[in-house]
Write a protein that holds these residues in place. Structure first.
Motif: not given
Length: 195
Positions: A18-27, A93-95, A99-107
């Motif tokens: 979960m930590r690795k996945k969160l780190k990838i999502c934040l990246t 990183a899946g769903f 989500f985080f990529s889309t949020l990052g590009v839209v924000l």
């Protein structure tokens, strides 16, 4: 005691995952936030930056995936940049990556438009504002031109038929003013028939 250690190991492994996945999502969020914040001119202007970040720097996807991403992003509803970010995020990183990529590009766009709405009326005739806008227009054209040159590589053209499809699509869009939806549909149909 062994059973307890076994379950403890599972819990620790799950936490590490979960930590690795969160780190990838934040990246993913941060990469696409920067792309969204520093690219003016829409999705086509973002393509070279998306390619640079996801293919060359991070090795998340391959060079051939970029063309597939653009084809999918153009064939589905929504802006190219958002669809591309969603596709890359899902691939990495899946769903939650999507989500985080889309949020990052839209924000960034949301924040910038919100701020511009507040100051546009007051500043639209100011010489500094007009100067900034005059400088951004050629830069946007350069970014879009870079995207065209990046996509027009020999590996993206399989044979003479793909060159013909490209020329017909350009001619129909530029000279005959055929809509992009019709060109995308006809291009898909041509690919289905020819290949």
């Amino acid at each position: 005691c062994q059973k307890e250690l076994y379950y403890f190991g599972i819990i620790c492994n799950k936490r590490n995952f979960m930590r690795k996945k969160l780190k990838i999502c934040l990246t993913l969020f941060w990469v696409f936030f920067r792309i969204g914040a520093f690219t003016f001119g829409g999705g086509y202007a973002m393509i070279p930056l998306i390619s640079e970040e996801t293919v060359n720097k991070r090795k998340w996807i391959s060079e051939s995936d970029i063309l597939d991403i653009i084809a999918i992003a153009e064939s589905t509803p929504g802006p190219v940049a958002i669809n591309s970010a969603t596709f890359v995020g899902y691939r990495v990183a899946g769903f939650w990556g999507a989500f985080f990529s889309t949020l990052g590009v839209v924000l960034p766009s949301f924040i910038i438009v919100l701020l511009l709405c507040k100051v546009y009326e007051a500043w639209k005739n100011h010489p500094i504002f007009r100067g900034v806008m005059s400088g951004l227009k050629p830069a946007v054209i350069g970014l879009i031109g870079t995207a065209a040159v990046t996509l027009a590589t020999p590996e993206n053209f399989i044979d003479w038929k793909s060159y013909a499809i490209c020329i017909v699509a350009f001619t129909a869009l530029y000279f005959k003013k055929v809509g992009p939806f019709a060109i995308i549909g006809l291009g898909a149909l041509a690919g289905l028939i020819l290949y």
